[in-house]
Design a protein around this motif. Sequence first.
Motif, PDB file in Angstrom:
ATOM      1  N   CYS A  36       0.843  -1.185   0.061  1.00 46.67           N
ATOM      2  CA  CYS A  36       0.118   0.074  -0.056  1.00 46.67           C
ATOM      3  C   CYS A  36       0.819   1.309   0.002  1.00 46.67           C
ATOM      4  O   CYS A  36       0.532   2.202  -0.783  1.00 46.67           O
ATOM      5  CB  CYS A  36      -1.033   0.121   1.275  1.00 46.67           C
ATOM      6  SG  CYS A  36      -2.148   1.415   1.208  1.00 46.67           S
ATOM      7  N   ALA A  61      -8.586   5.621  -3.320  1.00 46.76           N
ATOM      8  CA  ALA A  61      -9.217   4.395  -3.222  1.00 46.76           C
ATOM      9  C   ALA A  61      -8.344   3.024  -3.033  1.00 46.76           C
ATOM     10  O   ALA A  61      -8.730   2.247  -2.242  1.00 46.76           O
ATOM     11  CB  ALA A  61      -9.718   4.248  -4.718  1.00 46.76           C
ATOM     12  N   LEU A  62      -7.032   3.227  -3.286  1.00 44.47           N
ATOM     13  CA  LEU A  62      -5.980   2.120  -3.059  1.00 44.47           C
ATOM     14  C   LEU A  62      -5.999   1.785  -1.731  1.00 44.47           C
ATOM     15  O   LEU A  62      -5.818   0.855  -1.081  1.00 44.47           O
ATOM     16  CB  LEU A  62      -4.767   2.425  -3.695  1.00 44.47           C
ATOM     17  CG  LEU A  62      -3.658   1.441  -3.735  1.00 44.47           C
ATOM     18  CD1 LEU A  62      -4.155   0.285  -4.787  1.00 44.47           C
ATOM     19  CD2 LEU A  62      -2.348   2.021  -3.939  1.00 44.47           C
ATOM     20  N   VAL A  64      -7.866   3.028   0.956  1.00 48.17           N
ATOM     21  CA  VAL A  64      -8.915   2.459   1.575  1.00 48.17           C
ATOM     22  C   VAL A  64      -9.185   0.969   1.371  1.00 48.17           C
ATOM     23  O   VAL A  64      -9.505   0.289   2.211  1.00 48.17           O
ATOM     24  CB  VAL A  64     -10.182   3.257   1.158  1.00 48.17           C
ATOM     25  CG1 VAL A  64     -11.555   2.501   1.868  1.00 48.17           C
ATOM     26  CG2 VAL A  64      -9.949   4.690   1.615  1.00 48.17           C
ATOM     27  N   GLY A  65      -8.845   0.603   0.131  1.00 44.05           N
ATOM     28  CA  GLY A  65      -8.996  -1.046  -0.237  1.00 44.05           C
ATOM     29  C   GLY A  65      -8.101  -1.558   0.387  1.00 44.05           C
ATOM     30  O   GLY A  65      -8.377  -2.907   1.098  1.00 44.05           O
ATOM     31  N   PHE A  66      -6.748  -1.379   0.645  1.00 44.95           N
ATOM     32  CA  PHE A  66      -5.637  -2.088   1.461  1.00 44.95           C
ATOM     33  C   PHE A  66      -6.079  -1.825   2.707  1.00 44.95           C
ATOM     34  O   PHE A  66      -5.714  -2.972   3.516  1.00 44.95           O
ATOM     35  CB  PHE A  66      -4.371  -1.393   0.994  1.00 44.95           C
ATOM     36  CG  PHE A  66      -3.664  -1.981  -0.187  1.00 44.95           C
ATOM     37  CD1 PHE A  66      -3.203  -3.350   0.010  1.00 44.95           C
ATOM     38  CD2 PHE A  66      -3.385  -1.059  -1.388  1.00 44.95           C
ATOM     39  CE1 PHE A  66      -2.893  -3.765  -1.075  1.00 44.95           C
ATOM     40  CE2 PHE A  66      -2.716  -1.708  -2.327  1.00 44.95           C
ATOM     41  CZ  PHE A  66      -2.445  -3.224  -2.284  1.00 44.95           C
ATOM     42  N   TRP A  67      -6.515  -0.944   3.209  1.00 43.32           N
ATOM     43  CA  TRP A  67      -7.255  -0.791   4.725  1.00 43.32           C
ATOM     44  C   TRP A  67      -8.130  -1.678   5.000  1.00 43.32           C
ATOM     45  O   TRP A  67      -7.909  -2.319   6.072  1.00 43.32           O
ATOM     46  CB  TRP A  67      -7.643   0.747   4.755  1.00 43.32           C
ATOM     47  CG  TRP A  67      -7.813   1.021   6.453  1.00 43.32           C
ATOM     48  CD1 TRP A  67      -7.887   0.611   7.596  1.00 43.32           C
ATOM     49  CD2 TRP A  67      -8.181   2.468   6.810  1.00 43.32           C
ATOM     50  NE1 TRP A  67      -8.172   1.269   8.587  1.00 43.32           N
ATOM     51  CE2 TRP A  67      -8.340   2.523   8.105  1.00 43.32           C
ATOM     52  CE3 TRP A  67      -8.262   3.812   5.999  1.00 43.32           C
ATOM     53  CZ2 TRP A  67      -8.542   3.680   8.924  1.00 43.32           C
ATOM     54  CZ3 TRP A  67      -8.474   4.684   6.757  1.00 43.32           C
ATOM     55  CH2 TRP A  67      -8.678   4.746   8.228  1.00 43.32           C
ATOM     56  N   LEU A  68      -9.044  -2.084   4.289  1.00 44.30           N
ATOM     57  CA  LEU A  68     -10.064  -2.909   4.454  1.00 44.30           C
ATOM     58  C   LEU A  68      -9.563  -4.473   4.367  1.00 44.30           C
ATOM     59  O   LEU A  68      -9.829  -5.275   5.043  1.00 44.30           O
ATOM     60  CB  LEU A  68     -11.151  -2.877   3.522  1.00 44.30           C
ATOM     61  CG  LEU A  68     -12.029  -1.493   3.441  1.00 44.30           C
ATOM     62  CD1 LEU A  68     -13.172  -1.557   2.328  1.00 44.30           C
ATOM     63  CD2 LEU A  68     -12.892  -1.358   4.862  1.00 44.30           C
ATOM     64  N   LEU A  69      -8.704  -4.760   3.573  1.00 43.08           N
ATOM     65  CA  LEU A  69      -8.077  -5.982   3.330  1.00 43.08           C
ATOM     66  C   LEU A  69      -7.151  -6.255   4.569  1.00 43.08           C
ATOM     67  O   LEU A  69      -7.089  -7.301   5.267  1.00 43.08           O
ATOM     68  CB  LEU A  69      -7.417  -6.199   1.948  1.00 43.08           C
ATOM     69  CG  LEU A  69      -6.519  -7.399   1.689  1.00 43.08           C
ATOM     70  CD1 LEU A  69      -7.608  -8.562   1.453  1.00 43.08           C
ATOM     71  CD2 LEU A  69      -5.870  -7.134   0.449  1.00 43.08           C
ATOM     72  N   TYR A 124      -2.988   3.548   7.259  1.00 42.50           N
ATOM     73  CA  TYR A 124      -3.837   3.925   6.392  1.00 42.50           C
ATOM     74  C   TYR A 124      -4.470   5.413   6.431  1.00 42.50           C
ATOM     75  O   TYR A 124      -4.826   5.841   5.433  1.00 42.50           O
ATOM     76  CB  TYR A 124      -4.760   2.681   6.270  1.00 42.50           C
ATOM     77  CG  TYR A 124      -4.259   1.613   5.792  1.00 42.50           C
ATOM     78  CD1 TYR A 124      -3.520   1.172   4.942  1.00 42.50           C
ATOM     79  CD2 TYR A 124      -4.339   0.536   6.844  1.00 42.50           C
ATOM     80  CE1 TYR A 124      -2.987  -0.160   4.409  1.00 42.50           C
ATOM     81  CE2 TYR A 124      -3.583  -0.943   6.671  1.00 42.50           C
ATOM     82  CZ  TYR A 124      -2.810  -0.864   5.407  1.00 42.50           C
ATOM     83  OH  TYR A 124      -2.360  -2.098   5.218  1.00 42.50           O
TER      84      TYR A 124
END
Length: 139
Positions: A36, A61-62, A64-69, A124
């Motif tokens: 990330c 967006a990247l 936030v996506g890595f944060w969720l993962l 993040y």
Amino acid sequence: MSGGPVLDEQRLKHLELLQSVIARLGNNSFLIKGWCITLSGVLVAVADRSPGRETIPVALALAVGFWLLDGYYLRQERLFRALYERVVGDGDDPPPPFTMDAERYGGPVSWFAVLLSRPTLFCYGVLAAANCLLLVFTH
């Protein structure tokens, strides 16, 4: 001589299995953070060179996506740590031998609380805030 509980061979093997899962989940979380930060840095560098600012929302967006993962992996790790503690303990209701069902036997771990924990917010949250500031203050 230690006064702790004596563990049989079956429980020791179960604990080894749980330790290997916990180690893999921790390693995955570490790798996700590294990817990330690297990809966000690349996208911000590209945004600095290009006349438009289209890459900054992608970087946001990247992040936030890595944060969720990463939140998913950290939650799983906490569930398996709780299961590990239950297998080690001498409670009244031990989990079945060799169970890997951390959802059922690990205890309650909130995904939302993991997402807002200090390590994830520091990594993040800072990236997302920096990307938002870049989006606001560029061109």
